[in-house]
Design an enzyme around this catalytic site. Structure first.
Site, mmCIF file in Angstrom:
data_model
loop_
_atom_site.group_PDB
_atom_site.id
_atom_site.type_symbol
_atom_site.label_atom_id
_atom_site.label_comp_id
_atom_site.label_asym_id
_atom_site.label_seq_id
_atom_site.Cartn_x
_atom_site.Cartn_y
_atom_site.Cartn_z
ATOM 1 N N GLU A 1 -11.998 9.170 8.818
ATOM 2 C CA GLU A 1 -12.936 8.507 7.910
ATOM 3 C C GLU A 1 -13.321 7.109 8.378
ATOM 4 O O GLU A 1 -14.400 6.603 8.038
ATOM 5 C CB GLU A 1 -12.357 8.429 6.495
ATOM 6 N N HIS B 1 -7.006 9.278 11.063
ATOM 7 C CA HIS B 1 -7.889 8.997 9.925
ATOM 8 C C HIS B 1 -9.340 8.982 10.404
ATOM 9 O O HIS B 1 -9.892 7.912 10.712
ATOM 10 C CB HIS B 1 -7.535 7.648 9.293
ATOM 11 N N CYS C 1 -3.526 12.752 7.565
ATOM 12 C CA CYS C 1 -2.251 12.045 7.713
ATOM 13 C C CYS C 1 -1.167 12.732 6.863
ATOM 14 O O CYS C 1 -0.701 13.809 7.221
ATOM 15 C CB CYS C 1 -2.421 10.577 7.352
#
Length: 607
Positions: free
Chosen positions: A527, A525, A398
């Site tokens: 993750e 993102h 990001c």
């Protein structure tokens, strides 16, 4: 539908979220389908506007919900996809009731906490519990509900009352209450003290809820006489009192529950005698044990703004851990406050400046996570420059991607004033701009949120190969600024390649630097979708590159979600690539401390 409620007493931070997730794992291993709900008693509608320092990271769901980080634990442990409605807040409940009142749904009645707020809570739970979250048709068998906060908090009283009514409403055979409490050991006396738990259970019973199971947090297993004392004063059978003592990594918690037969007590309370099998946790056990046995380190420098609180980057830490376990490496996170890398710090605190740069230069890989605000941005740019120029594996997420683009524009294109309009609205070379459809007046839920599709523009690139040579990927987003499409041709002509874009071709999603061992930035993102045993592709790529094993992995052309294949391309011996090994694994453990299975330099909070 069967319900398991997890509450907490004595102090906050006992690990209710991990306990609730672990209960779900054990029940799922018994063959049951499980869903989860998190209740947060704060007045915020969601977690989207809360500072990471205030409440940890904001976890983003597929549907764009900005929710509590515990929902990330649920998704990772149970491998499910939750919705925004699986996170209940006081703000959501009150807003729904007030909206009904404004429409006249209550037919002129005086709207009160009881019954209107409490009824709304119960109806919300029943509705959301029926939503399938595991990709199968129909509702789950069991819904695990976690009540945030601590018993006795004023703000949670409406939820306590509602859940008391709810337990009576669904019946004793459909409701099981697990109370997580603290059994401290005073250093002076050296014995386990039961009084805090006694008071906590007494308060819970006084509010209309009686625990079926006590999950006692302690430094070591409870003595048998302590269990008997708790059983006598808390009116809970000794067999239903389990110890969640300190362990080397949180993957051991479901194993603790299984070993102490907690699943049998839960199944009995839920009147599920037909589920007569031991939990199948072979894969889970192997992963927990493997995490403890790893010695060869991989050091990742986390250059961020919120390094003082590890929960701010919880999903990033977990994604790194998932990747390192698959690569058979002990993850060591070097927390580097971004502002400490800047020239201003060099003048004000030379020792701090030198220490930060030493950590960065000693790392095998550099990760710049997402964030907001201009503090530390210059330090992040310097970190990206160091990684690019010294061919150190780099991954930007990001804002991390955006600063990599800004650094490239400044250093390679010679545009010294290149910047994001977030930090310099008047810049003559805006590399990063505010999204056209974004709102500058409202903060909550106005970003580009949730799962969006990214299309690969180039197949022969590292990121496409890591994702398994697919044409597109779906990842979760949370941003309001993006790379300026007008500057893309100039950047690409100088060597920076935007290999992933959205469906319009105007939003840059993935950037790579060809010829670099690993220099990747993403607008999304990844993750949030990483799972134990199924690590995020790009996190795996970072760790592989940091271990010097990325090229062999890519040459084998295997899919990253085939964990067994990954082990064939990652050796357990010394890495041929750049790995800073300072001492053996035991020395590293002693020097750095354990952070949920992740070894860090101590700048984060250990729990």
């Amino acid at each position: 539908m069967k319900y398991v409620l997890v509450t907490g007493g004595v102090v906050s931070g006992l690990g209710k979220g991990v306990t609730a997730s672990s209960i779900g794992v054990v029940l799922k291993a018994c063959g049951l389908r499980v869903t989860s709900i998190k209740i947060d008693p704060y007045l915020n509608t969601d977690a989207g506007t809360m500072s990471p320092f205030e409440h940890g990271e904001v976890f983003v769901l597929d549907d764009g919900g900005e929710v509590d980080l515990d929902l990330g634990n649920y998704e990772r442990f149970l491998d499910i996809k939750l919705t925004r409605d699986n996170n209940i807040t006081t703000g959501k409940i009150y807003r729904s009731v007030i909206d009904k009142e404004r429409k006249g749904d209550y037919l002129g009645k005086t709207v009160q906490v009881v019954p209107h707020i409490t009824d709304a809570i119960q109806e919300w739970i029943e509705r959301v519990a029926m939503i399938p979250v595991d990709g199968k048709e129909g509702p789950a068998d069991v819904c695990v509900i976690e009540l945030g906060g601590t018993i006795g908090d004023i703000e949670s009283m409406p939820f306590i009352e509602a859940l008391g009514q709810f337990s009576y409403r669904v019946g004793p055979g459909n409701f099981c209450l697990v109370h997580v409490s603290l059994v401290p050991v005073l250093n002076v006396v050296g014995e386990q003290k039961t009084k805090p738990t006694q008071h906590s259970v007494r308060g819970l019973r006084g509010l209309g809820l009686t625990p079926n199971i006590l999950a006692c947090r302690s430094t070591k297993a409870l003595d048998e006489n302590v269990k008997q004392k708790l059983s006598q004063f808390c009116h809970v059978p000794a067999a239903n009192i389990v110890t969640l003592y300190d362990v080397s990594n949180i993957w051991h918690i479901p194993l603790l529950l299984r070993n102490q037969k907690a699943h049998k007590a839960i199944l009995k309370a839920l009147n599920l005698p037909c589920v007569d099998r031991d939990p199948d946790l072979k894969e889970w056990t192997a992963r927990a044990e493997l995490c403890d046995m790893l010695h060869e380190p991989v050091r990742i420098a986390m250059v961020g703004k919120y390094t003082g609180l590890s929960d701010s980057y919880l999903s990033v830490l977990k994604a790194l851990l998932h990747a390192s376990i698959v690569c058979h490496r002990k993850l060591i996170v070097e927390w580097v406050p971004a502002a400490d890398l800047e020239d201003a710090t060099a003048k004000e605190s030379p020792d701090v400046y030198k220490a930060a740069w030493n950590l960065l230069k000693g790392a095998d890989g550099v990760l710049v996570p997402g964030g907001f605000g201009d503090r530390g941005v210059q330090g992040k740019i310097l970190a990206a420059k160091y990684a690019r120029e010294n061919r150190i594996p780099f991954f930007g997420i990001c804002l991390g991607m955006q600063i990599a683009v800004i650094e490239f524009a400044r250093s390679v294109l010679g545009l010294q004033d290149a910047n994001s309009t977030e930090f310099d609205p008047a810049t003559a070379n805006p590399c990063v701009i505010f999204m056209p459809e974004g709102s500058k007046t409202h903060m909550g839920a106005t970003m580009r949120l949730g799962s969006r599709r990214t299309y690969f523009q180039v197949i022969d690139c590292k990121s496409a190969k890591l994702y398994g040579n697919v044409s597109s990927v779906d990842e979760r987003h949370r941003h309001r600024y993006e790379v300026n499409p007008d500057m893309v041709p100039q950047l690409e002509n100088s060597g920076l390649l935007f290999v992933g874009k959205d469906e319009t071709g105007q939003r840059m999603e993935i950037v790579e630097l060809p010829g670099h061992p690993y220099f990747i930035g993403v607008q999304f993102h990844p993750e949030f979708k990483s799972r134990p045993g199924k690590p995020s592709a790009l996190f795996l790529g970072l760790v592989l590159a940091a271990c010097g094993q990325l090229e062999p992995f890519l040459q084998n052309s295997v899919r990253v979600n085939k964990v067994t294949m990954v082990k064939n391309s990652v050796s357990n011996g010394p890495s041929p690539g750049k790995v800073h090994q300072k001492g053996n694994g035991n020395a590293i453990k002693a020097a750095n401390g354990l952070l949920n299975g992740v070894y860090s330099n101590g700048n984060g909070v250990h729990f």
